[in-house]
Design a protein around this motif. Structure first.
Motif, short mmCIF file in Angstrom:
data_model
loop_
_atom_site.label_atom_id
_atom_site.label_comp_id
_atom_site.label_asym_id
_atom_site.label_seq_id
_atom_site.Cartn_x
_atom_site.Cartn_y
_atom_site.Cartn_z
N THR A 125 1.03 -1.39 -7.78
CA THR A 125 1.42 -2.79 -7.57
C THR A 125 1.99 -3.36 -8.86
O THR A 125 1.41 -3.15 -9.93
N SER A 135 4.54 -4.93 -3.84
CA SER A 135 4.28 -3.54 -3.45
C SER A 135 5.60 -2.85 -3.19
O SER A 135 6.47 -3.40 -2.51
N LYS A 150 7.63 -0.34 -1.24
CA LYS A 150 7.57 0.37 0.04
C LYS A 150 8.72 1.37 0.15
O LYS A 150 9.26 1.59 1.23
N ARG A 153 10.81 -3.74 -1.17
CA ARG A 153 9.62 -4.26 -1.81
C ARG A 153 9.07 -5.40 -0.98
O ARG A 153 9.83 -6.17 -0.38
N HIS A 202 6.22 -8.73 -1.19
CA HIS A 202 5.34 -9.42 -2.14
C HIS A 202 4.45 -10.44 -1.44
O HIS A 202 4.78 -10.93 -0.35
N GLU A 241 -6.14 -4.32 -5.89
CA GLU A 241 -5.07 -3.63 -5.14
C GLU A 241 -5.49 -3.26 -3.72
O GLU A 241 -4.65 -2.92 -2.89
#
Lengths: 404, 194
Positions: free
Chosen positions: A94, A109, A111, A115, A117, A152
């Motif tokens: 993260t 994050s 992906k 991304r 958020h 996280e």
């Protein structure tokens, strides 16, 4: 709300303000007695640039204006996070982003193709400083310190953090106290307590310092003194020594004193504020004999009013080998200068003892003539060797990569 | 590319992160501002102690302050209910309405000693560099000219005690260490400006 009850609320509010009154700080000797002549640059019409509190759509970010050295590529990595500034990375990947005025902490994050958020926290006073250790995110917001354990695993619903404010006992002044925060190689938590003014005399034992603490807030030590306003530091992988940026005072002249890049070779060393600036320039308002005696001068200066903030040693494997141990520095850009300066990321190379220092451009193009469209604040080296750059003005993070 | 995912308790954040609002509309602002008039005056000229006049404030300044109230960053419980749940567009509309009203200052009689001291300090501390020639305000920096003296003094005291979170922290730096009498002189001087 009816007016009557609202007015009672006003009265209550005013009463509580009166109760909270404290004595004003001691008079600052730089201030004028009656009839004293004005200081420097009093006829200038310079003022800080307004921040942006709203989302900037990706198609409003003119990415194609940015220039990087040959072989490098810059792309938009994440966006939609107004005011995003300092970055730190969790063990699970993260990226956490701190802010100033908007009072938020973002958690981003990756992906793969995109991304995502979330807003991890909001309503804080300048949660600029972020550090990560043992699964926990440490957030410093002026004089408050919070810890989000196991963060996280619960980004969408982090719950109430552990408040550690009492343990750290930090002074309440807000100016120059939006923290930069990081864990050192010694596992101690480092941050600054800046000068609460543009230029003034300080109690060296309270303000104008970099400090380190045990992670629980005990064992405070002063690492550096006479530091006006650092918002970025990192440790040299070659020596383990701390290097930091520091911003020079305003209203002295168009061309200085310049921002500094400093090295801490001795714990507790003094870096000159308020008497000695940059490469040994005495302050015109606060004078004393031999103002630079005993002061550690910078490795190199980084431009007048350019606001050199976040910096990291490059220790990745993606960039060409000559980038190893180069320092990337984000310069947010000037306001106290008629010709804008900074608004870029520069690369500094220097030996482990500061020998042969050199500055060169790394990312340019945020400045268009004397107008700017972006303000880079922090850089972060990813495990794959790419570098993230936050842009506070556009609420965006860019990714710089290199194709062999 | 970026997807905003927000848990229920943070749903309000969605609203706050809405894309940039269009320019404010003064007529729409006036229609929504009725509940403000009891305190700030229908034309944004306050007659109440410690309540600021809003007339002729730069729209950007008013927008930012309303934003700070809404996010509880400038944490004033009196103001919160009037901005809670409002969209950025509403805030822009309020700002446009009050920016277009005429300020009609009604200062206390002038005190020459305080006025003179205020003028000196203001020159030395460069108030006009940020607040504009004649202190009429620009962008995120407030109009000070003709503002109520009691309110301006209260604002300066709040900055000095780190009690007011602003759009930046420059105000706390500008008046760092200034004695109470000098804050009063500055407030007096600004209230006398037209």
């Amino acid at each position: 709300m009816k007016l009557g009850s609202a007015l009672t609320a006003v009265a209550l509010l005013l009463a509580s303000t009166a109760l909270a009154q404290q004595p004003a700080p001691a008079q600052n000797p730089a201030l004028p007695g009656p009839g004293m002549p004005p200081s420097h640059m009093t006829n200038m019409t310079l003022s800080p640039h307004p921040p942006v509190m709203q989302v900037t759509a990706p198609d409003k970010i003119p990415l194609n204006k940015l220039k990087v050295p040959a072989g490098f590529k810059i792309e938009l990595w994440a966006h939609g996070m107004p005011g995003v500034r300092m970055m730190t990375r969790g063990d699970k990947g993260t990226i956490f982003g701190g802010t100033r005025i908007i009072g938020r902490v973002y958690a981003i994050s990756d992906k793969g193709a995109q991304r995502e958020h979330v807003i991890l926290a909001q309503g804080l006073t300048q949660p600029n400083g972020l550090a990560f250790r043992n699964g926990a995110l440490y957030v410093t917001a002026i004089n408050k310190v919070f810890r989000y354990d196991g963060v996280e695993d619960k980004l969408a619903n982090p719950g109430t953090p552990v408040e550690m404010t009492d343990a750290f006992k930090l002074p309440p002044e807000v100016h120059h106290n939006w923290k930069f925060t990081a864990f050192g190689p010694d596992n101690k938590l480092y941050f600054q307590v800046g000068a609460p003014c543009n230029i003034c005399e300080l109690n060296d034992n309270v303000h104008g310092q970099i400090r380190r603490y045990n992670p629980d807030g005990s064992g405070m030590e002063i690492v550096a003194k006479g530091v006006r306003n650092t918002v970025g530091f990192d440790w040299d992988p070659r020596s383990g020594q701390l290097w930091f940026t520091d911003n020079g005072r305003d209203w002295m002249s168009e061309d200085g004193p310049e921002e500094e890049l400093n090295r801490v070779s001795q714990i507790g060393a003094h870096y000159g504020f308020p008497y000695c600036h940059a490469n040994g320039i005495p302050d015109p308002d606060f004078k004393k004999p031999n103002p630079c005696q005993g002061v550690t001068l910078p490795v190199i200066t980084l431009g007048a009013h350019a606001a050199a903030l976040g910096m990291r040693f490059y220790r990745g494997n993606m960039f060409p080998p000559e980038y190893q141990n180069s320092i990337l520095v984000a310069r947010r850009g000037s306001w106290n200068r008629t010709q804008k300066n900074g608004y870029d990321v520069v690369r500094v190379t220097a030996g482990a003892n500061g020998e042969n220092p050199k500055v060169e451009p790394f990312i340019t193009g945020f400045l268009d003539g004397n107008d700017f469209w972006g303000r880079p604040v922090d850089v972060h080296v990813q495990p794959d060797g790419s570098v993230l750059v936050s842009d506070e003005q556009n609420g965006a993070i860019y990714r710089v990569s290199y194709q062999r | 590319m970026t997807v905003l995912r927000i848990a229920a308790p943070l749903a309000v954040a969605l609203l706050l992160a809405s894309p940039a609002a269009a320019e404010g509309d003064a007529a729409r602002g006036k229609a929504k501002a009725e509940q403000c008039f009891g305190c700030h005056g229908e034309t944004g000229n306050s007659t109440m102690p410690n309540i600021p006049s809003l007339a002729q404030q730069p729209a950007a300044y008013t927008f930012f302050q309303l934003f700070l109230f809404r996010e509880k960053l400038r944490n004033v419980p009196t103001m919160t209910p009037f901005v809670e749940g409002r969209s950025d567009q509403d805030l822009e509309d309020f700002a446009a309405y009050f920016a277009g009203q005429k300020l009609e200052p009604d200062p206390e009689p002038r005190d020459d000693v305080r006025f003179q001291r205020g003028a000196e300090l203001s020159q030395r501390l460069r108030c006009a560099s940020c607040h504009g020639a004649g202190y009429v305000g620009q962008a995120q920096m407030a109009r000070l000219a003709g503002q109520r003296e009691d309110y301006t003094l209260m604002a300066l005291e709040q900055y000095q005690k780190n009690e007011r979170t602003g759009i930046d922290t420059n105000m706390t730096a500008v008046i760092y260490g200034l004695p109470a009498a000098d804050l009063a002189a500055l407030a007096h001087y600004m209230a006398q400006q037209k």
